[in-house]
Scaffold this active site. Structure first.
Site, PDB file in Angstrom:
ATOM      1  N   ASP A 149      45.732  47.028  52.208  1.00 27.46           N
ATOM      2  CA  ASP A 149      44.771  47.676  51.365  1.00 27.46           C
ATOM      3  C   ASP A 149      43.696  48.701  52.272  1.00 27.46           C
ATOM      4  O   ASP A 149      43.048  49.406  51.642  1.00 27.46           O
ATOM      5  CB  ASP A 149      44.149  46.971  50.472  1.00 27.46           C
ATOM      6  CG  ASP A 149      43.653  45.590  51.173  1.00 27.46           C
ATOM      7  OD1 ASP A 149      43.414  45.654  52.266  1.00 27.46           O
ATOM      8  OD2 ASP A 149      42.956  44.771  50.196  1.00 27.46           O
ATOM      9  N   SER A 150      43.814  48.414  53.601  1.00 24.86           N
ATOM     10  CA  SER A 150      43.092  49.118  54.432  1.00 24.86           C
ATOM     11  C   SER A 150      43.448  50.597  54.530  1.00 24.86           C
ATOM     12  O   SER A 150      42.604  51.535  54.683  1.00 24.86           O
ATOM     13  CB  SER A 150      43.227  48.789  55.943  1.00 24.86           C
ATOM     14  OG  SER A 150      44.733  48.869  56.035  1.00 24.86           O
ATOM     15  N   ASP A 167      49.889  44.741  50.409  1.00 20.14           N
ATOM     16  CA  ASP A 167      48.942  43.900  50.186  1.00 20.14           C
ATOM     17  C   ASP A 167      48.601  44.022  48.625  1.00 20.14           C
ATOM     18  O   ASP A 167      48.684  44.807  47.848  1.00 20.14           O
ATOM     19  CB  ASP A 167      47.542  44.480  50.704  1.00 20.14           C
ATOM     20  CG  ASP A 167      47.155  43.782  52.074  1.00 20.14           C
ATOM     21  OD1 ASP A 167      47.538  42.683  52.187  1.00 20.14           O
ATOM     22  OD2 ASP A 167      46.308  44.418  52.648  1.00 20.14           O
ATOM     23  N   LYS A 182      51.165  39.928  50.411  1.00 21.84           N
ATOM     24  CA  LYS A 182      50.013  39.426  50.901  1.00 21.84           C
ATOM     25  C   LYS A 182      48.727  39.172  49.996  1.00 21.84           C
ATOM     26  O   LYS A 182      48.338  40.261  49.559  1.00 21.84           O
ATOM     27  CB  LYS A 182      49.737  40.128  52.403  1.00 21.84           C
ATOM     28  CG  LYS A 182      48.528  39.689  53.111  1.00 21.84           C
ATOM     29  CD  LYS A 182      48.524  40.017  54.624  1.00 21.84           C
ATOM     30  CE  LYS A 182      47.595  41.227  54.621  1.00 21.84           C
ATOM     31  NZ  LYS A 182      46.148  41.266  54.180  1.00 21.84           N
ATOM     32  N   GLU A 216      44.699  37.361  49.979  1.00 20.40           N
ATOM     33  CA  GLU A 216      43.674  36.896  50.845  1.00 20.40           C
ATOM     34  C   GLU A 216      43.036  35.773  50.140  1.00 20.40           C
ATOM     35  O   GLU A 216      42.998  35.746  48.620  1.00 20.40           O
ATOM     36  CB  GLU A 216      42.457  37.992  50.880  1.00 20.40           C
ATOM     37  CG  GLU A 216      42.755  39.269  51.780  1.00 20.40           C
ATOM     38  CD  GLU A 216      41.533  40.174  51.810  1.00 20.40           C
ATOM     39  OE1 GLU A 216      40.558  39.888  51.329  1.00 20.40           O
ATOM     40  OE2 GLU A 216      41.507  41.180  52.273  1.00 20.40           O
ATOM     41  N   GLU A 254      42.559  36.577  60.344  1.00 20.98           N
ATOM     42  CA  GLU A 254      41.574  37.899  60.821  1.00 20.98           C
ATOM     43  C   GLU A 254      40.208  37.415  61.444  1.00 20.98           C
ATOM     44  O   GLU A 254      39.501  36.535  60.769  1.00 20.98           O
ATOM     45  CB  GLU A 254      41.556  38.684  59.690  1.00 20.98           C
ATOM     46  CG  GLU A 254      40.664  39.959  60.056  1.00 20.98           C
ATOM     47  CD  GLU A 254      40.791  41.339  59.167  1.00 20.98           C
ATOM     48  OE1 GLU A 254      41.557  41.053  58.225  1.00 20.98           O
ATOM     49  OE2 GLU A 254      39.929  42.091  59.494  1.00 20.98           O
TER      50      GLU A 254
HETATM   51  O1  KIV Z   1      44.817  45.720  54.905  1.00 19.16           O
HETATM   52  C1  KIV Z   1      45.140  45.541  56.004  1.00 19.16           C
HETATM   53  O2  KIV Z   1      45.399  46.379  56.823  1.00 19.16           O
HETATM   54  C2  KIV Z   1      44.998  44.274  56.516  1.00 19.16           C
HETATM   55  C3  KIV Z   1      45.337  43.793  57.996  1.00 19.16           C
HETATM   56  C4  KIV Z   1      43.969  44.281  58.708  1.00 19.16           C
HETATM   57  C5  KIV Z   1      46.055  42.570  58.404  1.00 19.16           C
HETATM   58  O3  KIV Z   1      45.310  43.170  55.689  1.00 19.16           O
END
Ligand code: KIV
Length: 277
Positions: free
Chosen positions: A43-44, A82, A111, A113, A180
């Site tokens: 989600d980055s 994510d 993924k 969190e 992280e």
């Molecule tokens: O969103 C992302 O890029 C991430 C990584 C930083 C692990 O979760």
């Protein structure tokens, strides 16, 4: 054939796992060619692709869009997508439905969190057959709200909480855990105390694998330059240089040259001119 969650699990203790983020078809193709094990549709992408300040505004629609493009670009890498902020916290059924949407968009796994507090949610997604990767330590979706960017597990008590979170994810059936910005000592302890691979980002060399944001390794994102991200290229400077050269060529008439133009047969041209005259 893309790598499966089982294959990634079996790499623990035998071969380090390389993970890189990707959000579009072309980058996914190139990273896949580079031989990484996992393409993470992070989600980055909300920050590096869409210009948000953080990952909080990212929607399921945007994550599905990124995931579709990445899955079309990969051949061998596993695609992990994510789950964005508030796509899994409200209820287990919301989490299952949204995990399913990402799989339909081309993800092989999702993924999330969180640790102990999402144990049951992770379990219910795994139970319906979708592999889950956990993400603890600095959690961009929530840690930023609570305390801003901060290294995690610097004290005995915070380290113990993190170890508990890792164990909860393992018990819930996760096939891996992103750590992280966790102190390297605690990353090592977690890596040695769970049977599933740990994937570090800013968490030292003792994790089972490493993940970085592709814009960071290529030197494309200028807004934040994390200490832990190794920049293998400085593409942003090269891109500005190339675009400036192009602009100057357009202004001076140097571009396009004959080499970049298409021509008509001479006889056809003469016939055309005659007709016009
Ligand atoms: O969103 C992302 O890029 C991430 C990584 C930083 C692990 O979760």
């Amino acid at each position: 054939m893309p790598k499966s969650a089982r294959e990634i699990l079996s790499m623990k203790g035998t071969k380090k796992i390389s993970v890189i983020t990707a959000y579009d078809f072309t980058t996914a193709q190139l990273c896949d060619k580079g031989g990484v094990d996992i393409l993470l549709v992070g989600d980055s992408g909300g920050m590096v692709m869409l210009g948000y300040e953080n990952t909080i505004p990212v929607t399921m629609e945007q994550m599905c869009f990124f995931t579709q493009a990445v899955s079309r670009g990969r051949q061998n890498a596993m695609v992990v997508a994510d789950m964005p902020f508030m796509s899994y916290q409200a209820s287990k059924s919301q989490a299952i439905e949204n995990a399913g949407r990402l799989v339909k968009a081309g993800a092989d796994a999702v993924k999330l969190e969180g640790g102990v507090e999402i144990k049951d949610t992770v379990k219910s997604i795994v139970e319906i057959g979708i592999p889950v990767m956990g993400h603890i330590g600095f959690q961009p979706q929530t840690t930023t709200l609570q305390e801003g960017y901060k290294v995690q597990a610097k004290t005995k008590d915070t380290a113990l909480v993190l170890i508990q979170n890792a164990k909860a994810l393992e018990e819930a059936g996760a096939f891996g855990i992103v750590l992280e910005m966790v102190t390297r000592e605690v990353s090592k302890i977690i890596t040695e105390s769970v049977a599933i691979p740990t994937i570090g980002i800013g968490s030292g060399p003792d994790c089972d694998g490493q993940v970085l944001v592709v814009h960071d390794i290529l030197g494309l994102y200028e807004k934040i330059k994390p200490k832990f991200a190794k920049r293998y290229l400085e593409l942003s400077a090269d891109i500005v240089k190339a675009v400036t050269a192009y602009r100057n060529d357009v202004i001076s008439g140097k571009f396009p040259s004959q080499e970049h133009s298409f021509s008509m047969e001479k006889t056809e041209l003469e016939r055309l001119k005659k007709e016009i005259a």
